[in-house]
Design a protein around this motif. Sequence first.
Motif, short mmCIF file in Angstrom:
data_model
loop_
_atom_site.label_atom_id
_atom_site.label_comp_id
_atom_site.label_asym_id
_atom_site.label_seq_id
_atom_site.Cartn_x
_atom_site.Cartn_y
_atom_site.Cartn_z
N LEU A 7 0.50 -51.49 -4.71
CA LEU A 7 1.59 -50.95 -4.42
C LEU A 7 2.14 -51.76 -3.48
O LEU A 7 1.73 -52.14 -2.43
N ILE A 8 3.29 -52.40 -4.04
CA ILE A 8 4.10 -53.32 -3.08
C ILE A 8 5.44 -52.68 -2.69
O ILE A 8 6.12 -51.84 -3.40
N ARG A 9 5.57 -52.45 -1.50
CA ARG A 9 6.78 -51.73 -0.81
C ARG A 9 7.53 -52.60 0.27
O ARG A 9 6.87 -53.58 0.99
N GLY A 10 8.77 -52.64 0.10
CA GLY A 10 9.94 -53.30 1.03
C GLY A 10 9.69 -52.84 2.41
O GLY A 10 9.85 -51.62 2.39
N THR A 11 9.72 -53.53 3.50
CA THR A 11 9.45 -52.92 4.69
C THR A 11 11.14 -52.33 5.08
O THR A 11 11.03 -51.55 5.84
N ARG A 12 12.01 -52.75 4.37
CA ARG A 12 13.29 -52.12 4.51
C ARG A 12 13.77 -51.17 3.56
O ARG A 12 15.04 -50.73 3.39
N ASP A 14 14.48 -47.79 1.65
CA ASP A 14 15.08 -46.59 2.09
C ASP A 14 14.56 -45.53 1.03
O ASP A 14 15.00 -44.32 1.13
N GLU A 15 13.99 -45.97 0.15
CA GLU A 15 13.39 -45.03 -1.04
C GLU A 15 11.78 -44.51 -0.93
O GLU A 15 11.55 -43.48 -1.41
N LEU A 16 11.11 -45.45 -0.50
CA LEU A 16 9.87 -45.23 -0.29
C LEU A 16 9.33 -45.33 1.11
O LEU A 16 9.03 -46.43 1.86
N ALA A 17 8.95 -44.42 1.86
CA ALA A 17 8.52 -44.43 3.23
C ALA A 17 7.34 -45.17 3.23
O ALA A 17 6.35 -44.81 2.45
N ALA A 18 6.95 -45.78 4.37
CA ALA A 18 5.50 -46.18 4.76
C ALA A 18 4.65 -45.35 4.72
O ALA A 18 3.40 -45.61 4.17
N ASP A 19 4.78 -44.37 5.34
CA ASP A 19 3.74 -43.23 5.45
C ASP A 19 3.43 -42.73 4.14
O ASP A 19 2.36 -42.29 3.78
N HIS A 20 4.36 -42.23 3.29
CA HIS A 20 4.17 -42.01 1.99
C HIS A 20 3.31 -43.16 1.20
O HIS A 20 2.36 -42.55 0.17
N ALA A 21 3.59 -44.22 1.07
CA ALA A 21 2.77 -45.32 0.53
C ALA A 21 1.67 -45.30 1.00
O ALA A 21 0.69 -45.69 0.01
N ARG A 22 1.46 -45.25 2.10
CA ARG A 22 -0.20 -45.03 2.75
C ARG A 22 -0.86 -44.02 2.11
O ARG A 22 -2.21 -44.11 1.74
N GLU A 23 -0.24 -42.73 2.22
CA GLU A 23 -0.82 -41.66 1.59
C GLU A 23 -1.12 -41.90 0.10
O GLU A 23 -2.26 -41.28 -0.38
N MET A 24 -0.39 -42.42 -0.74
CA MET A 24 -0.50 -42.91 -2.13
C MET A 24 -1.90 -43.83 -2.25
O MET A 24 -2.62 -43.28 -3.07
N PRO A 38 8.87 -58.32 3.32
CA PRO A 38 10.04 -58.06 4.11
C PRO A 38 11.37 -58.07 3.05
O PRO A 38 12.01 -59.15 2.75
N ALA A 39 11.63 -56.92 2.65
CA ALA A 39 12.79 -56.63 1.72
C ALA A 39 12.92 -55.42 1.55
O ALA A 39 12.36 -54.55 2.18
N GLY A 40 14.07 -55.05 0.72
CA GLY A 40 14.48 -53.63 0.60
C GLY A 40 13.73 -52.97 -0.46
O GLY A 40 12.51 -53.41 -0.71
N HIS A 41 14.24 -51.81 -1.41
CA HIS A 41 13.57 -51.26 -2.39
C HIS A 41 13.33 -52.05 -3.42
O HIS A 41 12.31 -51.98 -4.01
N VAL A 42 14.18 -53.12 -3.83
CA VAL A 42 14.03 -53.96 -5.06
C VAL A 42 13.29 -55.35 -4.42
O VAL A 42 13.82 -56.20 -4.31
N VAL A 43 12.11 -55.05 -4.08
CA VAL A 43 11.20 -56.22 -3.74
C VAL A 43 11.18 -57.21 -4.61
O VAL A 43 11.25 -58.53 -4.12
N HIS A 44 11.05 -57.32 -5.93
CA HIS A 44 11.00 -58.35 -6.63
C HIS A 44 12.37 -59.32 -6.80
O HIS A 44 12.17 -60.44 -7.10
N HIS A 45 13.37 -58.83 -6.43
CA HIS A 45 14.67 -59.28 -5.81
C HIS A 45 14.76 -59.97 -4.73
O HIS A 45 15.24 -61.04 -4.61
N ASP A 46 14.41 -59.18 -3.69
CA ASP A 46 14.70 -59.64 -2.52
C ASP A 46 13.77 -60.62 -2.00
O ASP A 46 13.85 -61.30 -0.83
N ALA A 47 12.39 -60.75 -2.21
CA ALA A 47 11.56 -61.41 -1.85
C ALA A 47 10.62 -62.00 -2.99
O ALA A 47 9.42 -61.80 -3.47
N GLN A 48 11.57 -62.73 -3.89
CA GLN A 48 10.73 -63.30 -5.04
C GLN A 48 9.37 -63.97 -5.04
O GLN A 48 8.39 -63.55 -5.90
#
Length: 75
Positions: A7-12, A14-24, A38-48
């Motif tokens: 599970l890869i999450r962007g720290t910025r 606004d779609e997937l909260a860090a707490d929810h990701a940790r619960e998953m 360090p990315a928004g929700h579209v991690v593969h674009h923001d931090a290729q």
Amino acid sequence: MTCPTLLIRGTRSDELAADHAREMIARRPGQARFVELPAGHVVHHDAQAQFAAAVSAFLSESVGVLGGGGVVPPD
């Protein structure tokens, strides 16, 4: 059924909260890896480069778990 999960999450994001990701991840103990980049929700674009490195490392480590065959392409 068990399988390695990444599970890869962007720290910025606004779609997937860090707490929810940790619960998953907590629902799959010992099977899941959580990476924040360090990315928004579209991690593969923001931090290729970082996204590619995280996926490559995960797949390399998962080959043994998958029986040495790696990723099997769909039919």
